[in-house]
Enzyme design. Structure first.
Site, mmCIF file in Angstrom:
data_model
loop_
_atom_site.group_PDB
_atom_site.id
_atom_site.type_symbol
_atom_site.label_atom_id
_atom_site.label_comp_id
_atom_site.label_asym_id
_atom_site.label_seq_id
_atom_site.Cartn_x
_atom_site.Cartn_y
_atom_site.Cartn_z
ATOM 1 N N CYS A 22 38.328 45.453 52.280
ATOM 2 C CA CYS A 22 37.620 44.366 52.958
ATOM 3 C C CYS A 22 38.202 43.076 52.412
ATOM 4 C CB CYS A 22 36.102 44.460 52.811
ATOM 5 S SG CYS A 22 35.393 44.071 51.211
ATOM 6 N N HIS A 68 41.217 55.001 32.540
ATOM 7 C CA HIS A 68 40.039 54.807 31.700
ATOM 8 C C HIS A 68 38.716 55.106 32.395
ATOM 9 C CE1 HIS A 68 42.322 51.853 28.849
ATOM 10 N NE2 HIS A 68 42.914 53.034 28.963
#
Length: 145
Positions: free
Chosen positions: A68, A101
């Site tokens: 978006c 991570h």
């Protein structure tokens, strides 16, 4: 050896439509399902973010890609789903870190703030970076409510 292609769910609002089309063509080595939008007409991003997140959440697709204007709306929406870790990535290094991570499974790209080439690089990095596990797994395990 399996010939099964990695399955990716992709969706965008009107601001991300053009980049979604570019990425669909770019991802020819993957099995990609387009969850819309299918035009440049103004639409509401949750109408596309929820189906993509649901498809990943169910296990039908390994990854999701949402686009978006800022990527904030689609990221917020996707992250409402349990076991979805949607990462907003505007640089290649961020795409690497959200995989390493956070074990992100939905990539959110801000179409108004990156070039098409950078969007492709971010997508490639996201899809080709493995989760490191270890100390990061402990943290990921604490995310769900």
């Amino acid at each position: 050896m399996s010939d099964t292609k990695i399955k990716i769910a992709i969706g965008a609002d009107h601001a991300g439509f053009d980049y979604k089309e570019v990425l669909k063509n770019f991802l020819s080595d993957y099995e990609v399902k387009d969850f819309g939008t299918y035009t440049l007409d103004s639409v509401d991003y949750p109408d596309f973010a929820h189906p993509v997140a649901s498809a990943v959440e169910s296990g039908e697709f390994e990854y999701g890609i949402l686009l978006c204007g800022s990527a904030n709306g689609v990221a917020i929406t996707a992250n409402k789903h349990q076991n979805i870790r949607a990462g907003l990535c505007w640089e290649n290094e961020v795409a690497s870190l959200v995989r390493k991570h956070n074990n992100a499974n939905v990539l959110c790209i801000p179409a108004r703030f990156v070039s098409e080439e950078l969007a492709k690089m971010i997508t490639t990095t996201f899809l080709n970076t493995a989760f490191e596990g270890g100390r990061h797994q402990n943290r990921v395990d604490k995310i769900s409510c």
